[in-house]
Design an enzyme around this catalytic site. Structure first.
Site, PDB file in Angstrom:
ATOM      1  N   GLU A 187       0.866  -1.182   0.000  1.00 16.34           N
ATOM      2  CA  GLU A 187       0.000   0.000   0.000  1.00 16.34           C
ATOM      3  C   GLU A 187       0.896   1.223   0.000  1.00 16.34           C
ATOM      4  O   GLU A 187       1.692   1.434   0.919  1.00 16.34           O
ATOM      5  CB  GLU A 187      -0.903   0.010   1.238  1.00 16.34           C
ATOM      6  CG  GLU A 187      -2.029  -1.014   1.155  1.00 16.34           C
ATOM      7  CD  GLU A 187      -3.010  -0.952   2.317  1.00 16.34           C
ATOM      8  OE1 GLU A 187      -4.007  -1.692   2.272  1.00 16.34           O
ATOM      9  OE2 GLU A 187      -2.782  -0.193   3.284  1.00 16.34           O
TER      10      GLU A 187
ATOM     11  N   ASP B  25      -5.796   9.803   9.917  1.00 19.70           N
ATOM     12  CA  ASP B  25      -4.503   9.279  10.335  1.00 19.70           C
ATOM     13  C   ASP B  25      -4.027   9.939  11.617  1.00 19.70           C
ATOM     14  O   ASP B  25      -4.339  11.095  11.893  1.00 19.70           O
ATOM     15  CB  ASP B  25      -3.464   9.517   9.232  1.00 19.70           C
ATOM     16  CG  ASP B  25      -3.646   8.542   8.086  1.00 19.70           C
ATOM     17  OD1 ASP B  25      -3.474   7.330   8.336  1.00 19.70           O
ATOM     18  OD2 ASP B  25      -3.991   8.973   6.973  1.00 19.70           O
TER      19      ASP B  25
END
EC number: 4.2.1.20
Lengths: 409, 267
Positions: free
Chosen positions: B49, B60
């Site tokens: 990824e 995040d």
């Protein structure tokens, strides 16, 4: 405007869209929460008991209705249109922000939430949120950019006195957008017990519509008050725009009255051409941030650019999605006022009317200074006096102190 | 067959679980990224990824947020990512690459342009964090027609009803977010994860991969017992953050972190 369209009640659609703007662009962890919020809000809207409580707190706690005041001296000063000030600065906590906070905290209670979080820029939404959290006995965490904490110390102290925890946000540029990122991170971590009170008409659906509805009390009152005073609707409405909640609150109940002209004033900073501004509609492009598609300040790679404004409350690189839509429809005219123009209008309002406006509000007054002199006295112009300027004394002293023989506060 | 499907079908035959590392492209600087990707493959990565840096990565935690800041400071652009994948593909034609990020940079270059470029350089899947299936109507068909897998998240808050919708939209694999919170926040509870994965098994044949909260070989092995794949991000990005003054050592460190997980998972 020549096409008849119901602008005021049909939008957003079931997916939270105003044309191509709005929507629900959030990570999956939050998606079930905003769907639940949407359901709960739909129920509350038609629940007489919820509406009764809302009206009670708007009246006895916030102090509504706020007056619609004929600003005779300001009218004389500009020598044109008759200027009326919608006195939102007289609300409890000194700005329009509490209209929305009262609504959302009642919803939080109804949903059984135990903890309140919010983002704040200038601190007015933070203060209003800390206030309602105190009133309803809920612990409260406010995220505020470190840069904003620096320039809005009085509001930081107010929030702390009200029992809120103020968490400085240093990531990114340490301003409102970063505070919103942190609040979203908190929410995604504490999904079970926390209610996020967003302060403006932005974020994922249902926030833009919900905040608008809670702020629409401003426009509904203005309408009734002007009809009572002059027997007709105003000719124009002027309001400043960061995220755009005070403007939409004033405008929304008039959207279908096509003879009522509406002007939204963005923060032009050092000038839209300088690149140092917060004018998302006048100097931005459409994109996706903080859960909705709207006009944003961004570079050619889609990275968000820092906004700049003398007023912390307008210092946001986006704008509510309904404004983006009204802009594209041409229903509202969006202009901008620079830092200097706002400072000038700020002083005029102080000296002509004995009202110290917030620096945010001064941007709306700057547009009045440009527009009112060109219009006849019969023209009824309503300005949303969205907040009072006590919180801005330090910033203003920084710029104007010398003129008044005052050193840094 | 899409490389992702190919890879999972091989793993199934071998009775192994996928190890899926995440790094932010351009962190600490663009010239390192392709080397890191190869190092991760050497250490046993099954899928990579590759994070698309964004100025406001709302889902995040601080670790990946700072990685985005470093990458952007070095001028990393989406077009650079495409070049990185192209370069990676010159010597690795089998390891699937998934681009993971936020919608705005993709929207900015245009969905169709993005899909064209991604397909032409050898990207295999796309995971857009702030795009739930409800908002994917426009980009979905553009990805599908180019054999790019649209990968979606399922969270602990997701109801079974929503999960069924997500499963119907999902391709490649399903990314199960193991905990409430942001990336890198806490350590997951494997029992809890197993409980949430069980109903998903009845809804889809997609491989179920688990991310958020996997720190070391022990957690990776625990998750591998109940899931089809293990996704690790912040634990790797942390190593990058700690070695900014010696970037030449990073590839080796990423290798050892991942190799430990591989060994623990395969044991």
């Amino acid at each position: 405007m020549n096409k008849p369209m119901d602008l005021s009640s049909s939008l957003p659609d079931a997916n939270g869209l105003f044309g191509s703007f709005g929507g629900r662009f959030v990570a999956e962890t939050l998606m079930p929460l905003i769907l639940e919020l949407q359901d709960e809000y739909t129920i509350a809207k038609s629940d007489p008991e919820f509406q009764r409580q809302l009206a009670y707190f708007q009246g006895d706690y916030v102090g509504r209705p706020s007056p619609l005041y004929f600003a005779e001296r300001l009218t004389e000063h500009f020598g044109g249109a008759s200027i009326y000030l919608k006195r939102e600065e007289l609300n409890h906590t000194g700005a329009h922000k509490i209209n929305n906070c009262i609504g959302q905290v009642l919803l939080a209670k109804q949903m059984g939430k135990k903890r309140i979080i919010a983002e704040t820029g200038a601190g007015m939404h933070g203060v209003a949120t800390a206030t309602v959290a105190a009133r309803f006995g809920l612990p409260c965490v406010i995220y505020m950019g470190a840069t904003d904490i620096e320039r809005q110390q009085p509001n930081v102290f107010r929030m702390k006195l009200l029992g809120a925890e103020v968490i400085p946000v240093t990531s990114g540029t340490g301003t409102l957008k970063d505070a919103m990122n942190e609040a979203l991170r908190d929410w995604v971590t504490n999904v079970d017990d926390t209610f996020y009170i967003i302060g403006t008409v932005a974020g994922p659906h249902p926030y833009p519509a919900m905040v608008r509805d809670f702020q629409a009390v401003i426009g509904h009152e203005t309408r009734a008050q002007m009809l009572e005073k002059k027997g007709r609707l105003p000719d124009s409405l002027v309001a400043c725009i960061g995220g755009g909640s005070n403007a939409l609150g004033l405008f929304h109940p008039f959207l279908n009255d096509l003879d009522v002209k509406m002007i939204g004033v963005e923060a032009g900073g050092k000038g839209v051409k300088s690149g140092l501004h917060a004018a998302s509609l006048n100097g931005g492009t459409p994109g996706v941030l903080h859960g909705n598609r709207t006009y944003l300040l961004q570079n050619e790679d889609g990275q968000i650019i820092d906004a700049h404004s003398i007023s912390a409350g307008l210092d946001y690189p986006g704008i509510g999605p309904e404004h983006a839509w009204l802009h594209e429809q041409g229903r509202v005219e969006y202009v901008s006022a620079t830092d200097d123009e706002a400072l000038e209008a700020f002083q005029v309002c102080c000296q002509q009317e004995g009202i110290i406006p917030a620096l945010e509000t001064a941007h709306a007054l700057a547009e009045v200074a440009k527009r009112a002199p060109t219009l006849p006295r019969e023209h009824l112009m309503v300005v949303n006096l969205s907040g009072r300027g006590d919180k801005d004394m330090m910033s203003v002293a920084h710029h104007l102190g010398e003129k008044f023989g005052v050193k840094q506060l | 067959m899409n490389r992702i499907d190919q890879r999972f079908s091989e793993l199934k035959q071998q009775g192994r679980k996928a190890l899926i590392p995440y790094i932010t492209a351009g962190d600490p600087a663009p010239q390192y990224t392709v080397g890191f990707m190869h190092a991760l493959v050497d250490a046993g990565a099954d899928v990579i990824e590759l994070g698309v840096p964004f100025s406001d990565p709302m889902a995040d935690g601080p670790v990946i947020q700072k990685a985005c800041e470093r990458a952007l400071k070095q001028g990393t652009r989406l077009v650079d990512l495409m070049q990185m994948v192209k370069e990676f593909r010159q010597t690795d034609t089998t390891t699937p690459v998934v681009l993971m990020g936020y919608l705005n940079p993709i929207e900015r270059i245009g969905y169709e342009n993005f899909a064209d470029q991604a397909a032409s350089v050898g990207v295999d899947g796309v995971l857009i964090v702030d795009m739930p299936p409800e908002e994917a109507d426009e980009i979905g068909p553009l990805l599908k027609s180019r054999d790019l897998a649209a990968i979606f998240l399922v969270a602990p808050t997701t109801s079974n009803e929503r999960a069924a919708t997500i499963c119907a939209h999902g391709e490649g694999y399903l990314y199960y977010v193991s905990l409430k919170g942001v990336t890198g926040a806490a350590t997951l509870n494997a029992e809890d994860v197993a409980e949430h994965l069980a109903p998903l098994r009845g809804m889809t044949d997609l491989p179920l991969c688990v991310g958020f909260g996997i720190r070391d070989g022990v957690t990776a092995a625990e998750v591998a017992k109940v899931a089809d794949g293990v996704i690790v991000g912040s634990a790797l990005v942390n190593r990058i953050a700690e070695s900014l003054d010696a970037p030449e050592t990073i590839a080796g460190q990423l290798k050892s972190v991942l190799a430990e997980m591989r060994t623990a998972m395969d044991a």
